[in-house]
Each structure stands twice: as structure tokens, then as C-alpha cells.
Design an enzyme around this catalytic site. Structure first.
Site, PDB file in Angstrom:
ATOM      1  N   HIS A  52     -21.443 -23.143   0.804  1.00  0.00           N
ATOM      2  CA  HIS A  52     -20.835 -24.538   0.926  1.00  0.00           C
ATOM      3  C   HIS A  52     -21.527 -25.392   1.568  1.00  0.00           C
ATOM      4  CE1 HIS A  52     -16.870 -26.731   0.873  1.00  0.00           C
ATOM      5  NE2 HIS A  52     -17.183 -27.122   2.013  1.00  0.00           N
ATOM      6  N   GLU A  94     -24.973 -32.590   4.984  1.00  0.00           N
ATOM      7  CA  GLU A  94     -24.140 -33.690   5.119  1.00  0.00           C
ATOM      8  C   GLU A  94     -24.462 -34.931   3.785  1.00  0.00           C
ATOM      9  OE1 GLU A  94     -20.452 -35.012   5.463  1.00  0.00           O
ATOM     10  OE2 GLU A  94     -21.070 -33.698   7.238  1.00  0.00           O
ATOM     11  N   THR A 117     -21.829 -42.054  -6.424  1.00  0.00           N
ATOM     12  CA  THR A 117     -22.148 -41.394  -5.552  1.00  0.00           C
ATOM     13  C   THR A 117     -23.602 -41.348  -5.393  1.00  0.00           C
ATOM     14  OG1 THR A 117     -22.209 -39.433  -4.209  1.00  0.00           O
ATOM     15  CG2 THR A 117     -21.854 -39.277  -6.768  1.00  0.00           C
ATOM     16  N   ASP A 129     -30.738 -35.991  -3.685  1.00  0.00           N
ATOM     17  CA  ASP A 129     -30.343 -34.636  -3.176  1.00  0.00           C
ATOM     18  C   ASP A 129     -31.269 -34.074  -2.360  1.00  0.00           C
ATOM     19  OD1 ASP A 129     -29.106 -32.285  -2.492  1.00  0.00           O
ATOM     20  OD2 ASP A 129     -28.093 -31.949  -4.321  1.00  0.00           O
ATOM     21  N   ARG A 131     -30.788 -31.116  -0.456  1.00  0.00           N
ATOM     22  CA  ARG A 131     -30.514 -30.135   0.497  1.00  0.00           C
ATOM     23  C   ARG A 131     -31.353 -28.824   0.212  1.00  0.00           C
ATOM     24  NH1 ARG A 131     -24.777 -29.948  -2.025  1.00  0.00           N
ATOM     25  NH2 ARG A 131     -25.761 -30.664  -3.702  1.00  0.00           N
ATOM     26  N   LYS A 157     -27.471 -25.046  -7.665  1.00  0.00           N
ATOM     27  CA  LYS A 157     -27.396 -23.948  -6.581  1.00  0.00           C
ATOM     28  C   LYS A 157     -27.803 -22.771  -7.144  1.00  0.00           C
ATOM     29  CE  LYS A 157     -23.954 -25.010  -3.944  1.00  0.00           C
ATOM     30  NZ  LYS A 157     -22.394 -25.252  -3.443  1.00  0.00           N
TER      31      LYS A 157
END
Length: 215
Positions: A52, A94, A117, A129, A131, A157
Site C-alpha cells: 500500500h 505520496e 490525475t 509515477d 514509485r 505493481k
């Protein structure tokens, strides 16, 4: 091969919650992350897992423009109902990695200009992105988890975990109902990021903004 997380970068203790007792395992790997381990037995194969990304607005304050807080609750409930599993909470994610300040600025563009978004982030000069899921894989390896049933709608992911040596044997959908508040965000993730979000197809209603920066 990834280096093991050093003993100095790990701390753990029992954590009693309203859902019951978890083993809380904190990790320092760039940012400080947390894994919540549930169940007295710790299986290593086919472990039910949620990775998460942090979302302060959704996870803590219950923002309705994203489904993050609802996913957090649903994932923990599913782990408890099955009797075992691991919830990995990744800090530094975030706004899909752009940070809290930038994320809030994207909200202004979404609300005032109707950008989604993704476009609200790129308009401000940020990538879609950034991450990194490597810490999640390292945490799971530290917990001796070799294969997972991953609660996620995000194919990226899955690919990231498998690229880092964690086998994903099943994708477990983690679907939150579409509402007037989040349907724009969910639609952008489905149509532009390839997330598996079939609930968007059956939604009927009005919405006026496009969502939040998270998965």
C-alpha cells in the site's frame, strides 16, 4: 541479489489494533516503512499481501476523491478474515511519488480546470509515477515470504514485485465502489494506467473532478 536489510534498520513489536493483534515490523530503507504481519503461523508461500502506497489525505483523513483509505481498510479486513497475511505500508509514495505539496497542487488543477490525475501532474512538470517497489520486495524477503497473493488492481505493481524476486501467484482484486467523488480518478486509472477496475463500467452518476494522485 539484494542485500539483506541490516539489523539496525529493523524494529518490531506486537501491535494491538481494533482488528486484533498484529506484529508490527518497521524498516528503514530510504524512507521508514511498516509491515503488519497477522496470524500466529507465518506461511512463506502464497501469502495474502497488500503493498500500500501512503496517502495521507485518503488513509488518515478519509478523502473521497481517491479510494486509498477504503482499500487500506478492506485489505486489513481481508487479511484478518483469512487468518494470516502481510500488509506493507510504503512511505515516500505520496501522490504516486511526487509528494504531498505537489499532490495538493494537482488537486487545484483537477477542481478548477477539470484535469485528470495524470494531466494535473504532468502540467506541473512531474512524471506520472515515480514509485519504487524495491523496498516492498526487500521487506517481504526479510519476512521470508517467497510468493504472494497480491491484493491489487495495478499491473505495474505486480511486474515490479516479480522483477525484484517476489512471485505473484494470484492477483486478488481490491475494488472500491465508484462514486460521484472518485469515478473520475478511477476512470483515469483504468483507461490511462491499465488498472483492473470493472466497477467503473457499471457506474451511473455525475462527477465534476478527476481524482487524486495515488493507486
Amino acid at each position: 541479489m539484494d542485500e539483506a536489510i541490516s539489523r539496525e534498520d529493523v524494529a518490531e513489536s506486537d501491535l494491538m489494533t481494533r482488528r486484533g493483534k498484529f506484529r508490527a515490523v518497521a524498516f528503514r530503507d530510504g524512507h521508514e516503512h511498516m509491515a503488519l504481519v497477522y496470524g500466529t503461523a507465518r506461511p512463506r508461500e502464497n501469502v495474502l499481501v497488500r503493498v500500500h502506497s501512503e496517502c495521507m489525505t485518503g488513509d488518515i483523513f478519509g478523502a473521497m476523491r481517491c479510494e486509498c483509505g477504503d482499500q487500506l481498510d478492506a485489505a486489513l479486513d481481508r487479511i484478518v478474515s483469512e487468518g494470516s497475511g502481510v500488509f506493507v505500508y510504503l512511505r515516500g509514495h505520496e501522490g504516486r511519488g511526487i509528494g504531498l505539496l505537489a499532490k495538493v497542487r494537482t488537486h487545484v488543477l483537477q477542481d478548477e480546470q477539470g484535469l485528470d490525475t495524470l494531466d494535473s501532474a504532468t502540467t506541473l512538470g512531474f512524471p506520472i509515477d515515480t514509485r519504487d517497489y524495491t523496498p516492498a520486495a526487500r521487506i517481504l524477503k526479510h519476512l521470508r515470504v517467497r510468493s504472494v497473493r497480491l491484493m491489487s488492481n495495478n499491473p505495474d505493481k505486480i511486474r515490479a514485485l516479480e522483477a525484484n524476486g517476489i512471485a505473484v501467484v494470484e492477483r486478488v482484486p481490491l475494488l472500491v465502489p465508484a462514486t460521484d467523488h472518485n469515478v473520475g480518478y478511477l476512470t483515469a486509472k483504468r483507461d490511462r494506467l491499465g488498472h483492473h477496475l470493472p466497477q467503473v463500467d457499471t457506474f451511473s452518476g455525475d462527477y465534476s473532478f478527476a481524482g487524486d494522485n495515488r493507486t
